[in-house]
Design a protein around this motif. Structure first.
Motif, PDB file in Angstrom:
ATOM      1  N   LEU A  92       0.830  -1.200   0.000  1.00 35.68           N
ATOM      2  CA  LEU A  92       0.000   0.000   0.000  1.00 35.68           C
ATOM      3  C   LEU A  92       0.868   1.255   0.000  1.00 35.68           C
ATOM      4  O   LEU A  92       2.031   1.221   0.415  1.00 35.68           O
ATOM      5  N   ARG A  97       2.663   4.648   1.080  1.00 36.68           N
ATOM      6  CA  ARG A  97       3.218   5.005   2.380  1.00 36.68           C
ATOM      7  C   ARG A  97       2.193   5.806   3.189  1.00 36.68           C
ATOM      8  O   ARG A  97       1.541   6.709   2.675  1.00 36.68           O
ATOM      9  N   ASP A 144      -7.368  -0.467   8.522  1.00 35.44           N
ATOM     10  CA  ASP A 144      -8.544   0.323   8.167  1.00 35.44           C
ATOM     11  C   ASP A 144      -8.971   0.038   6.731  1.00 35.44           C
ATOM     12  O   ASP A 144     -10.176  -0.082   6.439  1.00 35.44           O
ATOM     13  N   VAL A 145      -8.002  -0.078   5.826  1.00 34.92           N
ATOM     14  CA  VAL A 145      -8.307  -0.372   4.428  1.00 34.92           C
ATOM     15  C   VAL A 145      -9.044  -1.710   4.315  1.00 34.92           C
ATOM     16  O   VAL A 145     -10.063  -1.830   3.621  1.00 34.92           O
ATOM     17  N   SER A 149      -0.484   4.527   4.573  1.00 40.25           N
ATOM     18  CA  SER A 149      -1.798   3.882   4.580  1.00 40.25           C
ATOM     19  C   SER A 149      -1.962   3.006   5.813  1.00 40.25           C
ATOM     20  O   SER A 149      -1.013   2.374   6.282  1.00 40.25           O
ATOM     21  N   ASP A 150      -3.180   2.952   6.329  1.00 36.14           N
ATOM     22  CA  ASP A 150      -3.509   2.096   7.465  1.00 36.14           C
ATOM     23  C   ASP A 150      -4.119   0.808   6.916  1.00 36.14           C
ATOM     24  O   ASP A 150      -5.288   0.786   6.520  1.00 36.14           O
ATOM     25  N   ALA A 151      -3.310  -0.247   6.864  1.00 38.01           N
ATOM     26  CA  ALA A 151      -3.763  -1.498   6.251  1.00 38.01           C
ATOM     27  C   ALA A 151      -4.997  -2.058   6.943  1.00 38.01           C
ATOM     28  O   ALA A 151      -5.922  -2.544   6.281  1.00 38.01           O
TER      29      ALA A 151
END
Length: 211
Positions: A24, A26, A32-33, A28-30
């Protein structure tokens, strides 16, 4: 979300959230995604499900009957196999001797071999006791097959009673064992080494896999 969706869709196996996070952008909150993607697919014919810290697409439970194909089962688990499977699931890490103590009868090597072949059971490590017996536990394939996110999602006593899987004559002091939160080695286990693998007959002395 599109990147995460593509990664999971293209993989034949559940994809670890840590692997998704690496792909993802830089910042990014994996987590949350994946949570948003999970909600987006919750009402579709295919659902996004979490399995042991990994993600996979699975047919919605209420539609699975539409795509079932008739398959010839090469081997069904025997009653002994089911009993041993349940003991391993709830009591892991557990040794063969401990399985036999719980069941009250000897467990054949063949029963454990069948469970290992299914991919639902694995050799976890070796217990730090005399003889260093092998410990057994379940795999992520076990969780995936039974639709469990983690071991603590295994049914409890009330659920098993409701399904008719427990006798009504259970002793008053009986309690269900609490499965571990994860499959990490315990303080009483050592990892299985290459020497252990050869000793257990999983590989030939030259390190080549047996046929």
């Amino acid at each position: 979300m599109r990147i995460a969706e593509a990664l999971v869709f293209a993989s034949s196996e559940p994809v670890a959230e840590t692997v998704i996070a690496e792909k993802l952008p830089r910042g990014s909150d994996a987590a949350d995604v994946m949570a948003r993607l999970e909600r987006a697919y919750s009402t579709r014919g295919v659902n996004l499900v979490r399995v042991a810290g990994a993600w996979a697409f699975r047919t919605a439970a209420d539609l699975s009957f539409l795509i079932r194909q008739e398959q010839s089962e090469v081997r069904k688990l025997s009653r002994a196999g089911l009993e041993v499977m349940a003991i391993i699931a709830y009591h892991q890490p557990v040794t063969r001797a401990e399985i036999e103590e719980i069941r009250g009868v000897a467990t054949s090597r063949g029963t454990l071999d069948v469970l290992l072949e299914t991919g639902w059971v694995r050799m976890r490590g070796r217990r730090r006791t005399p003889g260093r017996p092998v410990t057994y536990g379940t795999t992520s394939q076990f969780l995936d097959h039974f639709g469990l996110e983690e071991l603590r999602d295994l049914p409890g006593m009330d659920e098993l009673k409701g399904a008719g899987l427990l006798s009504n004559r259970i002793p008053a002091n009986f309690s269900m064992p609490q499965p571990p939160a994860n499959d990490d080695l315990s303080d009483e286990e050592d990892p299985i080494t290459q020497m252990d693998i050869e000793e257990l007959g999983l590989l030939s002395p030259m390190g080549e896999e047996e046929e």
